[in-house]
Design a protein around this motif. Structure first.
Motif, PDB file in Angstrom:
ATOM      1  N   LEU A 121      51.446  28.081  38.486  1.00  0.00           N
ATOM      2  CA  LEU A 121      51.102  29.211  37.437  1.00  0.00           C
ATOM      3  C   LEU A 121      49.881  28.774  36.649  1.00  0.00           C
ATOM      4  O   LEU A 121      49.169  29.635  36.246  1.00  0.00           O
ATOM      5  CB  LEU A 121      52.397  29.439  36.420  1.00  0.00           C
ATOM      6  CG  LEU A 121      53.429  29.949  37.132  1.00  0.00           C
ATOM      7  CD1 LEU A 121      54.232  30.727  36.077  1.00  0.00           C
ATOM      8  CD2 LEU A 121      53.362  31.256  38.067  1.00  0.00           C
ATOM      9  N   ALA A 122      49.616  27.341  36.608  1.00  0.00           N
ATOM     10  CA  ALA A 122      48.491  26.638  35.791  1.00  0.00           C
ATOM     11  C   ALA A 122      47.197  27.309  36.657  1.00  0.00           C
ATOM     12  O   ALA A 122      46.208  27.696  35.932  1.00  0.00           O
ATOM     13  CB  ALA A 122      48.482  25.478  35.730  1.00  0.00           C
ATOM     14  N   LYS A 123      47.479  27.336  37.846  1.00  0.00           N
ATOM     15  CA  LYS A 123      46.193  27.687  38.636  1.00  0.00           C
ATOM     16  C   LYS A 123      45.789  29.238  38.462  1.00  0.00           C
ATOM     17  O   LYS A 123      44.908  29.510  38.388  1.00  0.00           O
ATOM     18  CB  LYS A 123      46.265  27.182  40.103  1.00  0.00           C
ATOM     19  CG  LYS A 123      45.171  27.561  41.148  1.00  0.00           C
ATOM     20  CD  LYS A 123      45.352  27.186  42.407  1.00  0.00           C
ATOM     21  CE  LYS A 123      44.177  27.139  43.097  1.00  0.00           C
ATOM     22  NZ  LYS A 123      44.546  26.452  44.587  1.00  0.00           N
ATOM     23  N   VAL A 124      47.025  29.904  38.599  1.00  0.00           N
ATOM     24  CA  VAL A 124      46.986  31.345  38.489  1.00  0.00           C
ATOM     25  C   VAL A 124      46.241  31.555  36.929  1.00  0.00           C
ATOM     26  O   VAL A 124      45.422  32.595  36.798  1.00  0.00           O
ATOM     27  CB  VAL A 124      48.260  32.033  38.680  1.00  0.00           C
ATOM     28  CG1 VAL A 124      48.112  33.606  38.141  1.00  0.00           C
ATOM     29  CG2 VAL A 124      48.738  31.585  39.990  1.00  0.00           C
ATOM     30  N   GLU A 125      47.001  31.013  35.971  1.00  0.00           N
ATOM     31  CA  GLU A 125      46.325  31.326  34.586  1.00  0.00           C
ATOM     32  C   GLU A 125      44.710  30.975  34.491  1.00  0.00           C
ATOM     33  O   GLU A 125      43.953  31.676  33.870  1.00  0.00           O
ATOM     34  CB  GLU A 125      47.190  30.526  33.590  1.00  0.00           C
ATOM     35  CG  GLU A 125      48.683  31.246  33.376  1.00  0.00           C
ATOM     36  CD  GLU A 125      49.469  30.140  32.831  1.00  0.00           C
ATOM     37  OE1 GLU A 125      48.869  28.945  32.219  1.00  0.00           O
ATOM     38  OE2 GLU A 125      50.840  30.390  32.829  1.00  0.00           O
ATOM     39  N   GLU A 126      44.450  29.931  35.156  1.00  0.00           N
ATOM     40  CA  GLU A 126      43.068  29.597  35.039  1.00  0.00           C
ATOM     41  C   GLU A 126      42.212  30.677  35.450  1.00  0.00           C
ATOM     42  O   GLU A 126      41.095  31.017  35.081  1.00  0.00           O
ATOM     43  CB  GLU A 126      42.884  28.198  35.798  1.00  0.00           C
ATOM     44  CG  GLU A 126      41.376  27.747  35.691  1.00  0.00           C
ATOM     45  CD  GLU A 126      41.159  26.347  36.531  1.00  0.00           C
ATOM     46  OE1 GLU A 126      40.169  25.950  36.505  1.00  0.00           O
ATOM     47  OE2 GLU A 126      42.128  25.842  36.889  1.00  0.00           O
ATOM     48  N   ASP A 130      40.285  35.557  30.811  1.00  0.00           N
ATOM     49  CA  ASP A 130      40.565  36.463  29.871  1.00  0.00           C
ATOM     50  C   ASP A 130      41.774  37.478  30.077  1.00  0.00           C
ATOM     51  O   ASP A 130      42.150  37.935  28.884  1.00  0.00           O
ATOM     52  CB  ASP A 130      39.158  37.079  29.634  1.00  0.00           C
ATOM     53  CG  ASP A 130      38.110  36.456  28.833  1.00  0.00           C
ATOM     54  OD1 ASP A 130      38.492  35.329  28.553  1.00  0.00           O
ATOM     55  OD2 ASP A 130      36.960  37.022  29.172  1.00  0.00           O
ATOM     56  N   TYR A 131      42.112  37.546  31.174  1.00  0.00           N
ATOM     57  CA  TYR A 131      43.206  38.547  31.323  1.00  0.00           C
ATOM     58  C   TYR A 131      44.613  37.917  31.240  1.00  0.00           C
ATOM     59  O   TYR A 131      45.493  38.583  31.076  1.00  0.00           O
ATOM     60  CB  TYR A 131      43.215  38.983  32.841  1.00  0.00           C
ATOM     61  CG  TYR A 131      42.135  40.147  33.117  1.00  0.00           C
ATOM     62  CD1 TYR A 131      42.682  41.394  33.180  1.00  0.00           C
ATOM     63  CD2 TYR A 131      41.063  39.896  33.110  1.00  0.00           C
ATOM     64  CE1 TYR A 131      41.766  42.349  33.497  1.00  0.00           C
ATOM     65  CE2 TYR A 131      40.024  40.770  33.513  1.00  0.00           C
ATOM     66  CZ  TYR A 131      40.493  42.192  33.659  1.00  0.00           C
ATOM     67  OH  TYR A 131      39.541  43.160  33.980  1.00  0.00           O
ATOM     68  N   MET A 132      44.740  36.668  30.689  1.00  0.00           N
ATOM     69  CA  MET A 132      45.856  36.227  30.189  1.00  0.00           C
ATOM     70  C   MET A 132      46.103  36.787  29.018  1.00  0.00           C
ATOM     71  O   MET A 132      47.302  36.546  28.560  1.00  0.00           O
ATOM     72  CB  MET A 132      45.647  34.573  30.164  1.00  0.00           C
ATOM     73  CG  MET A 132      45.970  33.531  31.436  1.00  0.00           C
ATOM     74  SD  MET A 132      47.533  33.957  31.972  1.00  0.00           S
ATOM     75  CE  MET A 132      48.754  33.317  30.738  1.00  0.00           C
ATOM     76  N   GLN A 133      45.397  37.498  28.321  1.00  0.00           N
ATOM     77  CA  GLN A 133      45.702  38.041  26.973  1.00  0.00           C
ATOM     78  C   GLN A 133      46.680  39.275  27.072  1.00  0.00           C
ATOM     79  O   GLN A 133      47.425  39.721  26.293  1.00  0.00           O
ATOM     80  CB  GLN A 133      44.546  38.986  26.478  1.00  0.00           C
ATOM     81  CG  GLN A 133      43.882  39.984  27.315  1.00  0.00           C
ATOM     82  CD  GLN A 133      42.617  40.513  26.606  1.00  0.00           C
ATOM     83  OE1 GLN A 133      42.563  41.211  25.585  1.00  0.00           O
ATOM     84  NE2 GLN A 133      41.432  40.145  27.271  1.00  0.00           N
ATOM     85  N   TYR A 134      46.958  39.679  28.484  1.00  0.00           N
ATOM     86  CA  TYR A 134      47.902  40.830  28.814  1.00  0.00           C
ATOM     87  C   TYR A 134      49.262  40.164  29.010  1.00  0.00           C
ATOM     88  O   TYR A 134      50.205  40.944  29.161  1.00  0.00           O
ATOM     89  CB  TYR A 134      47.476  41.617  29.984  1.00  0.00           C
ATOM     90  CG  TYR A 134      46.141  42.399  29.775  1.00  0.00           C
ATOM     91  CD1 TYR A 134      45.933  43.439  28.894  1.00  0.00           C
ATOM     92  CD2 TYR A 134      44.861  41.974  30.241  1.00  0.00           C
ATOM     93  CE1 TYR A 134      44.891  44.015  28.508  1.00  0.00           C
ATOM     94  CE2 TYR A 134      43.795  42.380  29.921  1.00  0.00           C
ATOM     95  CZ  TYR A 134      43.599  43.577  29.167  1.00  0.00           C
ATOM     96  OH  TYR A 134      42.456  44.378  28.722  1.00  0.00           O
TER      97      TYR A 134
END
Length: 299
Positions: A121-126, A130-134
């Protein structure tokens, strides 16, 4: 293994009821295997999204299990969630049963439900940036929904292209075992099956008037289906057509079609059904679950 169900009735509201008892293998029986709850998402006639989520096992909530969730809509998705042990190892999820982690997920006026899992998930989050705000919760599935939103924006609002791009990126960059999902928005439904470890089927049903008391004030056209974990009833005052997508064949009619691995299904506002090959390459890091898929295409 989670269960997906969705339908598109082409803009004509029908009455949908969904509950977790009176099924052959209900949540009341399956509580130990499916402890993470259920949720439904739908759009009202004014195109506003709605969700009704129960993050705790319905087996531990008898009132919830008995009471049908009832909505009038032309577009709906439902999800019964179970966190498989391999999935927990991949994502690091704990045992908290939080509403924020219960499907479906609403991002940018789209409702997304996912059956499967992936890791790193860390790779996905990177990658999301900015879309991690959702993203509000802890699941891989919500990050999948955010990735679909990001890729859809890149594709100028084309949800099908966004879903295909999201699945292709995940298939080549993280360990995963299934990206099956249903997305609903703007009178349309999209469904993806990838790879072939979890099933996803499509069928069309016409809600026909039933014979009987013509003076009854009950809807005259109806359909019922039972999955391994839930019972669905759709009804309408007049004959209505709806396209169904489900993890299992949920009635005994023989026209259910299993989506191919990598197939992206689209049901538009006019109930025109089309499909395209969206993911052609095999997963780079395929994760095999510890248990067999009970929804395989053999029954």
């Amino acid at each position: 293994m989670c269960r997906l169900f969705g339908f598109n009735a082409g803009g004509e509201d029908i009455h949908a009821e969904y509950w977790l008892v009176d099924a052959p293998d209900s949540m009341r029986v399956e509580g130990e295997r499916n402890p993470d709850g259920t949720g439904i998402g739908w759009f009202s006639s004014d195109n506003d999204p709605h969700m009704d989520k129960q993050p705790m096992s319905a087996a531990k909530d008898a009132e919830f299990a008995r009471e049908a969730r009832k909505v009038d809509t032309s577009l709906l998705v439902s999800h019964v969630r179970m966190t498989l042990l391999p999935h927990k190892r991949m994502t690091g999820l704990g045992e908290d049963h939080l509403a924020v982690d219960t499907h479906p997920f609403l991002i940018k006026d789209r409702l997304v439900a996912h059956n499967g899992g992936f890791g790193d998930l860390a790779k996905v989050e990177e990658h999301l940036g900015d879309y991690m705000q959702y993203v509000q919760g802890h699941t891989d599935s919500e990050r999948y929904a955010a990735l679909i939103a990001m890729e859809t924006d890149k594709a100028d609002g084309d949800v099908g292209a966004g879903l295909a791009a999201a699945a292709n990126w995940l298939s080549q960059n993280v360990p995963m075992y299934s990206l099956n999902c249903i997305v609903i928005a703007d009178g349309q439904l999209w469904a993806l099956r990838y790879p072939d470890q979890r099933s996803l089927h499509v069928a069309t049903r016409v809600l026909q008037p039933a014979s009987g008391d013509e003076t009854s004030d009950q809807p005259k056209a109806s359909w019922e289906g039972k999955s391994a974990l839930a019972h669905h009833r759709l009804s309408a005052d007049q004959p209505a057509t709806t396209v169904l997508v489900a993890s299992e064949r949920i009635d005994d009619q023989d026209d259910w079609r299993l989506l191919a691995s990598g197939e992206l299904l689209h049901v538009d506002k006019d109930l025109q059904v089309s499909s395209t090959p969206a993911v052609s390459q095999p997963p780079k890091h395929l994760h095999l679950p510890d248990e067999a898929d009970p929804n395989d295409d053999t029954n």
